[in-house]
Design a protein around this motif. Structure first.
Motif, PDB file in Angstrom:
ATOM      1  N   VAL A 125       0.829  -1.208   0.000  1.00  4.77           N
ATOM      2  CA  VAL A 125       0.000   0.000   0.000  1.00  4.77           C
ATOM      3  C   VAL A 125       0.864   1.259   0.000  1.00  4.77           C
ATOM      4  N   GLU A 126       1.895   1.274   0.829  1.00  6.13           N
ATOM      5  CA  GLU A 126       2.728   2.479   0.930  1.00  6.13           C
ATOM      6  C   GLU A 126       3.519   2.731  -0.352  1.00  6.13           C
ATOM      7  N   ARG A 127       3.975   1.666  -1.002  1.00  9.04           N
ATOM      8  CA  ARG A 127       4.752   1.857  -2.228  1.00  9.04           C
ATOM      9  C   ARG A 127       3.876   2.339  -3.377  1.00  9.04           C
ATOM     10  N   LEU A 128       2.679   1.783  -3.497  1.00 13.24           N
ATOM     11  CA  LEU A 128       1.816   2.133  -4.628  1.00 13.24           C
ATOM     12  C   LEU A 128       1.036   3.423  -4.391  1.00 13.24           C
ATOM     13  N   ARG A 129       0.816   3.775  -3.142  1.00 10.26           N
ATOM     14  CA  ARG A 129       0.021   4.961  -2.858  1.00 10.26           C
ATOM     15  C   ARG A 129       0.687   6.229  -3.369  1.00 10.26           C
ATOM     16  N   ASP A 130       1.998   6.220  -3.486  1.00 12.60           N
ATOM     17  CA  ASP A 130       2.703   7.417  -3.967  1.00 12.60           C
ATOM     18  C   ASP A 130       2.462   7.683  -5.455  1.00 12.60           C
ATOM     19  N   PHE A 131       2.011   6.665  -6.182  1.00 11.68           N
ATOM     20  CA  PHE A 131       1.808   6.845  -7.618  1.00 11.68           C
ATOM     21  C   PHE A 131       0.414   7.387  -7.962  1.00 11.68           C
ATOM     22  N   PHE A 132      -0.545   7.233  -7.075  1.00 11.07           N
ATOM     23  CA  PHE A 132      -1.922   7.569  -7.409  1.00 11.07           C
ATOM     24  C   PHE A 132      -2.379   8.786  -6.617  1.00 11.07           C
ATOM     25  N   LYS A 161      -4.731  -6.927  -3.601  1.00  9.56           N
ATOM     26  CA  LYS A 161      -4.587  -6.304  -2.289  1.00  9.56           C
ATOM     27  C   LYS A 161      -4.760  -4.791  -2.375  1.00  9.56           C
ATOM     28  N   TYR A 162      -4.171  -4.175  -3.402  1.00 13.86           N
ATOM     29  CA  TYR A 162      -4.286  -2.723  -3.470  1.00 13.86           C
ATOM     30  C   TYR A 162      -5.687  -2.302  -3.906  1.00 13.86           C
ATOM     31  N   MET A 163      -6.319  -3.073  -4.794  1.00 12.24           N
ATOM     32  CA  MET A 163      -7.682  -2.724  -5.186  1.00 12.24           C
ATOM     33  C   MET A 163      -8.639  -2.848  -4.004  1.00 12.24           C
ATOM     34  N   ARG A 164      -8.467  -3.872  -3.183  1.00 13.82           N
ATOM     35  CA  ARG A 164      -9.330  -4.007  -2.010  1.00 13.82           C
ATOM     36  C   ARG A 164      -9.092  -2.865  -1.022  1.00 13.82           C
ATOM     37  N   ASP A 175     -11.282   8.793 -10.840  1.00 14.04           N
ATOM     38  CA  ASP A 175      -9.874   8.596 -10.479  1.00 14.04           C
ATOM     39  C   ASP A 175      -9.630   7.177  -9.978  1.00 14.04           C
ATOM     40  N   PHE A 176     -10.578   6.635  -9.251  1.00 12.17           N
ATOM     41  CA  PHE A 176     -10.454   5.257  -8.784  1.00 12.17           C
ATOM     42  C   PHE A 176     -10.312   4.311  -9.965  1.00 12.17           C
ATOM     43  N   VAL A 177     -11.190   4.433 -10.941  1.00 11.09           N
ATOM     44  CA  VAL A 177     -11.161   3.543 -12.100  1.00 11.09           C
ATOM     45  C   VAL A 177      -9.873   3.722 -12.886  1.00 11.09           C
ATOM     46  N   ALA A 178      -9.422   4.970 -13.074  1.00 11.25           N
ATOM     47  CA  ALA A 178      -8.178   5.208 -13.805  1.00 11.25           C
ATOM     48  C   ALA A 178      -6.975   4.606 -13.067  1.00 11.25           C
ATOM     49  N   ASP A 179      -6.993   4.675 -11.741  1.00 13.77           N
ATOM     50  CA  ASP A 179      -5.884   4.108 -10.962  1.00 13.77           C
ATOM     51  C   ASP A 179      -5.815   2.584 -11.096  1.00 13.77           C
ATOM     52  N   VAL A 180      -6.941   1.910 -10.975  1.00 13.94           N
ATOM     53  CA  VAL A 180      -6.910   0.452 -11.055  1.00 13.94           C
ATOM     54  C   VAL A 180      -6.577  -0.018 -12.473  1.00 13.94           C
ATOM     55  N   LEU A 181      -6.970   0.747 -13.491  1.00 12.37           N
ATOM     56  CA  LEU A 181      -6.608   0.372 -14.861  1.00 12.37           C
ATOM     57  C   LEU A 181      -5.105   0.538 -15.089  1.00 12.37           C
ATOM     58  N   ALA A 182      -4.511   1.610 -14.519  1.00 11.27           N
ATOM     59  CA  ALA A 182      -3.059   1.793 -14.632  1.00 11.27           C
ATOM     60  C   ALA A 182      -2.315   0.678 -13.886  1.00 11.27           C
ATOM     61  N   LEU A 183      -2.819   0.282 -12.743  1.00 15.12           N
ATOM     62  CA  LEU A 183      -2.198  -0.810 -11.999  1.00 15.12           C
ATOM     63  C   LEU A 183      -2.348  -2.136 -12.740  1.00 15.12           C
ATOM     64  N   LYS A 184      -3.472  -2.330 -13.401  1.00 14.28           N
ATOM     65  CA  LYS A 184      -3.685  -3.546 -14.189  1.00 14.28           C
ATOM     66  C   LYS A 184      -2.664  -3.646 -15.320  1.00 14.28           C
ATOM     67  N   ARG A 185      -2.404  -2.538 -15.984  1.00 16.62           N
ATOM     68  CA  ARG A 185      -1.406  -2.545 -17.070  1.00 16.62           C
ATOM     69  C   ARG A 185      -0.006  -2.813 -16.522  1.00 16.62           C
TER      70      ARG A 185
END
Length: 320
Positions: A125-132, A161-164, A175-185
């Protein structure tokens, strides 16, 4: 008259006296040298005698070692000492084995495993939170591989884990949808992986909130809030399952049907709770209005039915 002695004889006598004095000096010097030689010889002899009397260092060490070995052999030969040593060795070995066992059990206990799992989730969570959301475009597969090495999670697990986390903590908006799509890619997930993620997410939500219920008239405030959160989660995952960018439409329909079965929802429930559009505000969606509206309409229908029965006349049935 006697002739006078010649002066040469006197000089010879004088020379003879001088020669005798020189011989005496030479003999005296020789005697002193002989005394020095004797003293040196006596000193060397004394030193050599002393060194012969002193034991050599190697002999001293060997003597100490042999003495110690002798003491040990004598002690071992004593049955009481031997049994005491064996007992002490057994006690030390048992204490060491017990310490190792306690450390192993403490490390593999359910509490320790859960703590390590929670710590890994926090790292994700801490590592990915900085990107969104501002830096979502800079998230790459290299960052995901780094998280894999840090936590040991697979890309699918990192995404789930990050989506949950975002479903529980952040507003469900564009913004939520754009973030999860970027993480999916960045995680490079296909349709099958997304299907598995949605299924597991739905099962975890049902375990936490229970099956979907829109009629909460007989519940307390805590129960109502729990069911409202459950309905909200159902609406969110159904929206993602209906999104072509998130999961292909060919698999999305099957996923939606399976999610309805998991939540215990009907087609009517889905139509009432369905999210038609998302906003850009940082405000989460609310399904409470749909639940209240449905409850109000149900009460109105029940009231109309009662009025019709009263107009028809007749006594209401009496329970036996």
């Amino acid at each position: 008259p006697e002739p006078e002695p010649e002066p040469e004889d006197d000089e010879e006598l004088l020379d003879g006296d001088d020669d005798r004095e020189g011989d005496d000096d030479f003999l005296a010097a020789g005697a002193e040298d002989d005394e020095d030689v004797d003293l040196d010889a006596e000193g060397d002899a004394t030193a050599s005698d002393a060194s012969e009397l002193m034991p050599a260092e190697d002999d001293a060490e060997a003597g100490v070692l042999s003495t110690a070995v002798g003491y040990v052999q004598n002690a071992v030969a004593n049955p009481a000492v031997r049994n005491l040593g064996i007992l002490g060795g057994v006690v030390l070995a048992g204490s060491f084995a017990l310490s190792v066992y306690n450390v192993y059990m403490r490390y593999n206990s359910s509490r320790s495993k859960r703590k390590r799992q929670v710590n890994k989730n926090v790292v994700v969570v801490e590592r990915l939170r900085d990107f969104f959301p501002e830096n979502r475009d800079s998230l790459t597969k290299g960052h995901i591989r780094g998280l894999q090495g840090k936590t040991g999670f697979k890309p699918e697990e990192i995404f789930r884990k990050y989506m949950r986390y975002k479903l529980n903590e952040e507003a469900f908006n564009v913004d939520f949808v754009a973030d999860v799509l970027a993480l999916k890619r960045a995680c490079d997930l296909d349709g099958n992986a997304m299907k598995s993620v949605l299924m597991e997410t739905g099962e975890r939500m049902v375990k936490k909130y229970g099956i979907l219920m829109r009629d909460v008239s007989d519940m307390g405030s805590a129960g109502v809030q729990r069911k409202v959160d459950g309905c909200s989660m159902f609406a969110k995952v159904m929206y993602l399952a209906d999104l072509d960018e998130f999961i292909p439409s060919s698999e999305g329909k099957a996923v939606q049907q399976r999610l309805k079965e998991i939540f215990g929802a009907t087609d009517e429930d889905y139509e009432k709770l369905r999210i038609s559009a998302l906003g850009s505000e940082r405000v989460d969606i609310s399904v409470l209005e749909a639940m209240i509206t449905d409850k109000t309409s149900g009460d109105a229908k029940a009231k109309e039915g009662g009025d019709e029965r009263s107009d028809e006349g007749g006594e209401p049935p009496v329970a036996a």
